[in-house]
Design a protein around this motif. Structure first.
Motif, PDB file in Angstrom:
ATOM      1  N   LYS A   1      55.563  12.774  13.517  1.00  0.00           N
ATOM      2  CA  LYS A   1      56.271  13.662  13.284  1.00  0.00           C
ATOM      3  C   LYS A   1      57.277  13.395  11.962  1.00  0.00           C
ATOM      4  CE  LYS A   1      57.827  13.860  17.896  1.00  0.00           C
ATOM      5  NZ  LYS A   1      58.956  13.596  19.014  1.00  0.00           N
ATOM      6  N   TYR A   2      56.772  14.852  10.721  1.00  0.00           N
ATOM      7  CA  TYR A   2      57.183  14.817   9.417  1.00  0.00           C
ATOM      8  C   TYR A   2      58.457  15.624   9.110  1.00  0.00           C
ATOM      9  CZ  TYR A   2      52.578  13.410   8.901  1.00  0.00           C
ATOM     10  OH  TYR A   2      51.671  11.560   8.657  1.00  0.00           O
ATOM     11  N   GLU A   3      58.929  15.896   8.279  1.00  0.00           N
ATOM     12  CA  GLU A   3      60.276  16.632   7.827  1.00  0.00           C
ATOM     13  C   GLU A   3      59.942  16.298   6.464  1.00  0.00           C
ATOM     14  OE1 GLU A   3      63.707  13.439   8.285  1.00  0.00           O
ATOM     15  OE2 GLU A   3      63.845  14.838  10.164  1.00  0.00           O
ATOM     16  N   PRO A   4      60.693  17.758   6.008  1.00  0.00           N
ATOM     17  CA  PRO A   4      60.724  17.989   3.694  1.00  0.00           C
ATOM     18  C   PRO A   4      61.476  17.050   4.070  1.00  0.00           C
ATOM     19  CG  PRO A   4      61.459  19.767   5.298  1.00  0.00           C
ATOM     20  CD  PRO A   4      60.832  18.752   6.504  1.00  0.00           C
TER      21      PRO A   4
ATOM     22  N   ASN B   1      57.326  11.380   7.273  1.00  0.00           N
ATOM     23  CA  ASN B   1      57.155  10.623   9.034  1.00  0.00           C
ATOM     24  C   ASN B   1      58.953  10.436   8.896  1.00  0.00           C
ATOM     25  OD1 ASN B   1      56.923   9.381  11.251  1.00  0.00           O
ATOM     26  ND2 ASN B   1      55.265   8.791  10.251  1.00  0.00           N
ATOM     27  N   THR B   2      58.960  10.535  10.310  1.00  0.00           N
ATOM     28  CA  THR B   2      60.790  10.771  10.589  1.00  0.00           C
ATOM     29  C   THR B   2      60.474   8.573  11.153  1.00  0.00           C
ATOM     30  OG1 THR B   2      60.248  10.970  13.007  1.00  0.00           O
ATOM     31  CG2 THR B   2      60.881  13.159  11.610  1.00  0.00           C
TER      32      THR B   2
ATOM     33  N   TYR C   1      59.518   1.472   6.866  1.00  0.00           N
ATOM     34  CA  TYR C   1      58.523   0.830   7.946  1.00  0.00           C
ATOM     35  C   TYR C   1      59.376   0.450   8.335  1.00  0.00           C
ATOM     36  CZ  TYR C   1      56.013   5.569   6.350  1.00  0.00           C
ATOM     37  OH  TYR C   1      55.803   6.898   6.086  1.00  0.00           O
ATOM     38  N   ASN C   2      60.668   0.446   9.461  1.00  0.00           N
ATOM     39  CA  ASN C   2      60.583  -1.308  10.043  1.00  0.00           C
ATOM     40  C   ASN C   2      59.715  -1.698  10.632  1.00  0.00           C
ATOM     41  OD1 ASN C   2      62.542  -1.355   7.903  1.00  0.00           O
ATOM     42  ND2 ASN C   2      64.292  -0.366   9.173  1.00  0.00           N
ATOM     43  N   GLU C   3      59.675  -0.006  11.835  1.00  0.00           N
ATOM     44  CA  GLU C   3      59.134  -0.977  13.146  1.00  0.00           C
ATOM     45  C   GLU C   3      57.122  -1.510  12.213  1.00  0.00           C
ATOM     46  OE1 GLU C   3      56.874   1.480  16.831  1.00  0.00           O
ATOM     47  OE2 GLU C   3      58.760   2.349  16.062  1.00  0.00           O
TER      48      GLU C   3
ATOM     49  N   LYS D   1      47.485   7.424   6.602  1.00  0.00           N
ATOM     50  CA  LYS D   1      47.537   8.849   6.773  1.00  0.00           C
ATOM     51  C   LYS D   1      48.546   9.122   6.385  1.00  0.00           C
ATOM     52  CE  LYS D   1      48.177  11.718  11.352  1.00  0.00           C
ATOM     53  NZ  LYS D   1      48.392  11.104  12.835  1.00  0.00           N
ATOM     54  N   ASP D   2      49.699   8.886   6.998  1.00  0.00           N
ATOM     55  CA  ASP D   2      50.879   9.759   6.010  1.00  0.00           C
ATOM     56  C   ASP D   2      51.310   9.663   4.326  1.00  0.00           C
ATOM     57  OD1 ASP D   2      51.840   8.913   8.392  1.00  0.00           O
ATOM     58  OD2 ASP D   2      54.064   7.655   8.052  1.00  0.00           O
ATOM     59  N   MET D   3      50.703   8.947   3.936  1.00  0.00           N
ATOM     60  CA  MET D   3      50.746   8.741   2.706  1.00  0.00           C
ATOM     61  C   MET D   3      49.616  10.457   2.053  1.00  0.00           C
ATOM     62  SD  MET D   3      49.798   5.211   1.150  1.00  0.00           S
ATOM     63  CE  MET D   3      50.803   5.581  -0.798  1.00  0.00           C
ATOM     64  N   LYS D   4      48.304  10.444   3.002  1.00  0.00           N
ATOM     65  CA  LYS D   4      47.973  11.701   2.451  1.00  0.00           C
ATOM     66  C   LYS D   4      48.499  13.137   3.109  1.00  0.00           C
ATOM     67  CE  LYS D   4      43.042   9.654   3.591  1.00  0.00           C
ATOM     68  NZ  LYS D   4      42.422   9.348   4.277  1.00  0.00           N
ATOM     69  N   HIS D   5      49.345  12.699   3.447  1.00  0.00           N
ATOM     70  CA  HIS D   5      50.369  14.016   4.895  1.00  0.00           C
ATOM     71  C   HIS D   5      51.194  14.079   3.118  1.00  0.00           C
ATOM     72  CE1 HIS D   5      51.761  16.985   6.984  1.00  0.00           C
ATOM     73  NE2 HIS D   5      53.680  16.089   7.140  1.00  0.00           N
ATOM     74  N   MET D   6      51.966  13.707   2.088  1.00  0.00           N
ATOM     75  CA  MET D   6      52.229  13.308   1.632  1.00  0.00           C
ATOM     76  C   MET D   6      52.183  13.987   0.179  1.00  0.00           C
ATOM     77  SD  MET D   6      54.236   8.984   1.243  1.00  0.00           S
ATOM     78  CE  MET D   6      54.943   9.450  -0.011  1.00  0.00           C
ATOM     79  N   ILE D   7      50.981  13.292   0.045  1.00  0.00           N
ATOM     80  CA  ILE D   7      49.942  14.382  -0.790  1.00  0.00           C
ATOM     81  C   ILE D   7      49.699  15.695  -1.005  1.00  0.00           C
ATOM     82  CG2 ILE D   7      47.529  14.421  -2.268  1.00  0.00           C
ATOM     83  CD1 ILE D   7      47.450  11.169  -1.924  1.00  0.00           C
TER      84      ILE D   7
END
Length: 187
Positions: free
Chosen positions: A37-40, A52-53, A72-74, A174-180
């Motif tokens: 889940k993403y937030e600005p 990512n939250t 990303y502690n998890e 996947k998160d890094m691609k979303h960042m881009i």
């Protein structure tokens, strides 16, 4: 004596049955992470993107403005984000950013680079995926080619063992691609 020989032969014949041990089938570590889940972000920097939250923004250990760590502690991992203004040094910034993935060639099985272009947002760069036992599994750099330059690298707080970190590495990629894709310059 015959009695013992007969028992011994009988035991040997019983041991040759079809109930012999069979090796276990190959198995792979199955790790399931929550759906992203993403937030600005609301950074006091010349750039923003969605995160990512599951991650937590922390100031970089280097204490340099607009350098952040996405913890990303998890996953026991971090995406390190750096920012540098361009001051007639775009060529050297690009050379450094392109050398960084190559530092992993000793341990990497493969390094693939994908060009990223978003003319509407004036964002250009490269995304690198690294496979193998390299320290970083994904890296990117982004620039507007005039004022701003950002790099990001994913690292895990563990000895690199690609087979073990594939699920977590894929999640961070996947998160890094979303960042881009959501990256915006503020000015």
């Amino acid at each position: 004596m015959r009695k013992y020989a007969f028992v011994l032969v009988l035991l040997m014949l019983m041991g040759c049955g079809e109930d012999a041990a069979t090796p276990k089938p190959r198995a792979f570590l199955s790790l399931n992470y929550p759906e992203a889940k993403y937030e600005p972000t609301n950074l006091n920097c010349p750039y923003n993107f969605e995160i990512n939250t599951l991650s937590e923004i922390k100031a970089s250990r280097n204490n340099i403005p607009c350098w952040i760590d996405l913890e990303y502690n998890e996953l026991n991992g971090t995406i390190f984000v750096t920012y540098q203004p361009i001051n007639n040094n775009l060529d050297s910034l690009l050379a450094d950013a392109q050398k960084l993935p190559l530092q992993h060639t000793i341990k990497a099985d493969a390094i693939e680079g994908d060009v990223y272009t978003n003319e509407v947002q004036d964002v250009y760069g490269m995304f690198y995926e690294v496979s193998g036992d390299a320290a970083s599994q994904a890296q990117f750099y982004l620039t507007d080619s005039v004022n701003h330059f950002v790099t990001a690298s994913a690292y895990f707080r563990t000895k690199p063992n690609y087979d073990s970190i594939i699920p977590a590495a894929d999640y961070l990629k996947k998160d890094m691609k979303h960042m881009i894709e959501t990256f915006r310059w503020k000015d």
